[in-house]
Design a protein around this motif. Sequence first.
Motif, PDB file in Angstrom:
ATOM      1  N   GLU A  76       0.838  -1.202   0.000  1.00 53.12           N
ATOM      2  CA  GLU A  76       0.000   0.000   0.000  1.00 53.12           C
ATOM      3  C   GLU A  76       0.875   1.254   0.000  1.00 53.12           C
ATOM      4  OE1 GLU A  76      -3.035   0.011   2.998  1.00 53.12           O
ATOM      5  OE2 GLU A  76      -3.598  -2.069   2.621  1.00 53.12           O
ATOM      6  N   ILE A  77       1.949   1.222   0.780  1.00 60.02           N
ATOM      7  CA  ILE A  77       2.897   2.336   0.795  1.00 60.02           C
ATOM      8  C   ILE A  77       3.542   2.486  -0.581  1.00 60.02           C
ATOM      9  CG2 ILE A  77       5.115   3.100   1.718  1.00 60.02           C
ATOM     10  CD1 ILE A  77       2.918   3.482   3.724  1.00 60.02           C
ATOM     11  N   ALA A  78       3.965   1.352  -1.157  1.00 59.75           N
ATOM     12  CA  ALA A  78       4.647   1.379  -2.454  1.00 59.75           C
ATOM     13  C   ALA A  78       3.735   1.917  -3.549  1.00 59.75           C
ATOM     14  CB  ALA A  78       5.138  -0.021  -2.816  1.00 59.75           C
ATOM     15  N   ARG A  79       2.472   1.533  -3.525  1.00 60.41           N
ATOM     16  CA  ARG A  79       1.526   2.002  -4.541  1.00 60.41           C
ATOM     17  C   ARG A  79       1.394   3.521  -4.488  1.00 60.41           C
ATOM     18  NH1 ARG A  79      -2.954   0.396  -7.628  1.00 60.41           N
ATOM     19  NH2 ARG A  79      -3.566   2.240  -8.800  1.00 60.41           N
ATOM     20  N   ALA A  80       1.251   4.060  -3.271  1.00 63.26           N
ATOM     21  CA  ALA A  80       1.106   5.507  -3.125  1.00 63.26           C
ATOM     22  C   ALA A  80       2.367   6.235  -3.560  1.00 63.26           C
ATOM     23  CB  ALA A  80       0.786   5.844  -1.666  1.00 63.26           C
ATOM     24  N   ALA A  81       3.529   5.690  -3.173  1.00 62.09           N
ATOM     25  CA  ALA A  81       4.789   6.325  -3.547  1.00 62.09           C
ATOM     26  C   ALA A  81       4.978   6.310  -5.061  1.00 62.09           C
ATOM     27  CB  ALA A  81       5.949   5.611  -2.864  1.00 62.09           C
ATOM     28  N   GLU A  82       4.625   5.204  -5.693  1.00 63.31           N
ATOM     29  CA  GLU A  82       4.770   5.105  -7.147  1.00 63.31           C
ATOM     30  C   GLU A  82       3.822   6.056  -7.866  1.00 63.31           C
ATOM     31  OE1 GLU A  82       5.587   1.518 -10.221  1.00 63.31           O
ATOM     32  OE2 GLU A  82       3.760   1.329  -9.030  1.00 63.31           O
ATOM     33  N   ASP A  83       2.589   6.173  -7.373  1.00 62.44           N
ATOM     34  CA  ASP A  83       1.644   7.116  -7.979  1.00 62.44           C
ATOM     35  C   ASP A  83       2.205   8.533  -7.936  1.00 62.44           C
ATOM     36  OD1 ASP A  83      -0.131   5.089  -8.488  1.00 62.44           O
ATOM     37  OD2 ASP A  83      -1.498   5.564  -6.846  1.00 62.44           O
ATOM     38  N   ALA A  84       2.737   8.921  -6.774  1.00 57.67           N
ATOM     39  CA  ALA A  84       3.290  10.272  -6.632  1.00 57.67           C
ATOM     40  C   ALA A  84       4.519  10.457  -7.498  1.00 57.67           C
ATOM     41  CB  ALA A  84       3.628  10.543  -5.164  1.00 57.67           C
ATOM     42  N   GLY A 118      17.136   9.783  -5.150  1.00 58.52           N
ATOM     43  CA  GLY A 118      16.752   9.831  -3.744  1.00 58.52           C
ATOM     44  C   GLY A 118      16.299   8.463  -3.287  1.00 58.52           C
ATOM     45  N   VAL A 119      16.133   8.314  -1.966  1.00 59.63           N
ATOM     46  CA  VAL A 119      15.743   7.028  -1.395  1.00 59.63           C
ATOM     47  C   VAL A 119      14.743   7.237  -0.267  1.00 59.63           C
ATOM     48  CG1 VAL A 119      16.524   4.860  -0.371  1.00 59.63           C
ATOM     49  CG2 VAL A 119      18.059   6.122  -1.873  1.00 59.63           C
ATOM     50  N   ILE A 120      13.661   6.440  -0.295  1.00 63.52           N
ATOM     51  CA  ILE A 120      12.741   6.338   0.830  1.00 63.52           C
ATOM     52  C   ILE A 120      13.063   5.039   1.546  1.00 63.52           C
ATOM     53  CG2 ILE A 120      10.334   6.104   1.558  1.00 63.52           C
ATOM     54  CD1 ILE A 120       9.549   7.677  -0.965  1.00 63.52           C
ATOM     55  N   ILE A 121      13.306   5.115   2.850  1.00 64.19           N
ATOM     56  CA  ILE A 121      13.702   3.931   3.601  1.00 64.19           C
ATOM     57  C   ILE A 121      12.689   3.653   4.705  1.00 64.19           C
ATOM     58  CG2 ILE A 121      15.458   2.877   5.075  1.00 64.19           C
ATOM     59  CD1 ILE A 121      17.559   4.506   3.652  1.00 64.19           C
ATOM     60  N   SER A 122      12.048   2.484   4.614  1.00 58.67           N
ATOM     61  CA  SER A 122      11.219   1.973   5.695  1.00 58.67           C
ATOM     62  C   SER A 122      11.898   0.699   6.163  1.00 58.67           C
ATOM     63  CB  SER A 122       9.791   1.688   5.211  1.00 58.67           C
ATOM     64  OG  SER A 122       8.997   1.208   6.268  1.00 58.67           O
ATOM     65  N   VAL A 141      17.429  11.453   1.534  1.00 56.80           N
ATOM     66  CA  VAL A 141      16.763  10.306   2.142  1.00 56.80           C
ATOM     67  C   VAL A 141      15.562  10.783   2.949  1.00 56.80           C
ATOM     68  CG1 VAL A 141      16.990   8.409   3.812  1.00 56.80           C
ATOM     69  CG2 VAL A 141      18.893   8.958   2.285  1.00 56.80           C
ATOM     70  N   VAL A 142      14.473  10.011   2.891  1.00 56.48           N
ATOM     71  CA  VAL A 142      13.317  10.212   3.768  1.00 56.48           C
ATOM     72  C   VAL A 142      13.071   8.900   4.501  1.00 56.48           C
ATOM     73  CG1 VAL A 142      10.827  10.602   3.900  1.00 56.48           C
ATOM     74  CG2 VAL A 142      12.230  12.010   2.385  1.00 56.48           C
ATOM     75  N   LEU A 143      12.951   8.966   5.825  1.00 53.05           N
ATOM     76  CA  LEU A 143      12.667   7.792   6.642  1.00 53.05           C
ATOM     77  C   LEU A 143      11.171   7.649   6.839  1.00 53.05           C
ATOM     78  CD1 LEU A 143      15.218   7.709   9.613  1.00 53.05           C
ATOM     79  CD2 LEU A 143      15.077   6.130   7.686  1.00 53.05           C
ATOM     80  N   LEU A 144      10.684   6.418   6.741  1.00 55.03           N
ATOM     81  CA  LEU A 144       9.269   6.134   6.914  1.00 55.03           C
ATOM     82  C   LEU A 144       9.100   5.153   8.061  1.00 55.03           C
ATOM     83  CD1 LEU A 144       6.608   6.925   5.532  1.00 55.03           C
ATOM     84  CD2 LEU A 144       6.840   4.910   4.085  1.00 55.03           C
ATOM     85  N   LEU A 293       0.792   8.336   3.809  1.00 55.65           N
ATOM     86  CA  LEU A 293       2.180   8.167   4.230  1.00 55.65           C
ATOM     87  C   LEU A 293       3.102   8.002   3.023  1.00 55.65           C
ATOM     88  CD1 LEU A 293       1.872   5.791   7.321  1.00 55.65           C
ATOM     89  CD2 LEU A 293       3.072   7.976   7.305  1.00 55.65           C
ATOM     90  N   GLY A 294       2.734   7.083   2.129  1.00 55.85           N
ATOM     91  CA  GLY A 294       3.570   6.828   0.957  1.00 55.85           C
ATOM     92  C   GLY A 294       3.660   8.020   0.030  1.00 55.85           C
ATOM     93  N   LYS A 295       2.522   8.667  -0.196  1.00 54.18           N
ATOM     94  CA  LYS A 295       2.511   9.831  -1.089  1.00 54.18           C
ATOM     95  C   LYS A 295       3.312  10.986  -0.503  1.00 54.18           C
ATOM     96  CE  LYS A 295      -0.538  12.946  -3.658  1.00 54.18           C
ATOM     97  NZ  LYS A 295       0.344  14.108  -3.435  1.00 54.18           N
TER      98      LYS A 295
END
Length: 329
Positions: A76-84, A118-122, A141-144, A293-295
Amino acid sequence: MATIKDVSKLAGVSVATVSRYLNKNGYVSKDAQQAIAEVIEKLNYRPNTIARSLAGKKTATIGLMVPDILNPFFPEIARAAEDAANEHGYTVMLCNTDNDTAKEQRYIDTLIYKQADGVIISSYTIQPEHLTGLRKAGIPVVLLDNVFSNDSVVSLTVENKEGGEMAVRHLLERGCRKIAHICGPLSITSSRERTAGYETVSTGTDWFTPGLIAYSDFTVRGGYSAMQQLLAVHPDLDGVFASNDLMAAGALKALKEAGRNVPEDVKVIGFDGIQLEMVSPELSTIAQPNYELGKTAMDVLIGLITKQPDIPGDKVFPVTLTVRESTGG
């Protein structure tokens, strides 16, 4: 293949204007934006990302590191991040780390080598020192779902402790008089905070004892095993708060095998708000705003990449109670 010069010629603007539009860097009038977008679609133009990276420019690639892609929370996080990301012309590279620090480091090395923007790290296991290479390479980097104290990296989290309190209060309101808790790994900040919420409400009641807390991992199997342990020691428990929805689903299975009806005999609530339609009874949960969160993580990261002014810093998102069948909803 169409070139950037072809786009500029047909759109009636300079190559520099097209470049600013593609890189989201600098002013481009609305009329020019519309003309460029129409020509790009007409010509099916795609920037040569390899040539751009060799020229010291961006690759339009963003890494997304998650600890367990089998946990529905992370798709769900990945889907939102990819859409954005798609809205801004970026491609997402998914990196599933399996909670393995060595694998995380290999992914970080690969993202540096491939010149990710860039990198999003969860991650449950990442430490500040693991980001040294990314910092040296100038990769934002953005931490999730994690926080590094005394560190400048932007972190996005939710009200984990408040959510834990909310879960226990809900069970009490539904008539529970002895509530157990299935805690996730204590090495994980969000897990510790959710357990702290449970303890805040439970400590001082006439039924609470530390033995009502069972420790496991964030999996269905972990929740199943922890529930069996709790039933063996506290057969009279009538409520369960699990630190995530997968463990709550495992608890439901163990309760069913033990002949306990949910919610008549025992009420169960989880945490995350993921989609588990096949679980019966349907699970009550403390829901995180997963898509937001993802977006937001992607929007903030792209702001850092493009050096936009006034990039928001750390943010804590609220959680909400979703009542379903497992607590009598």
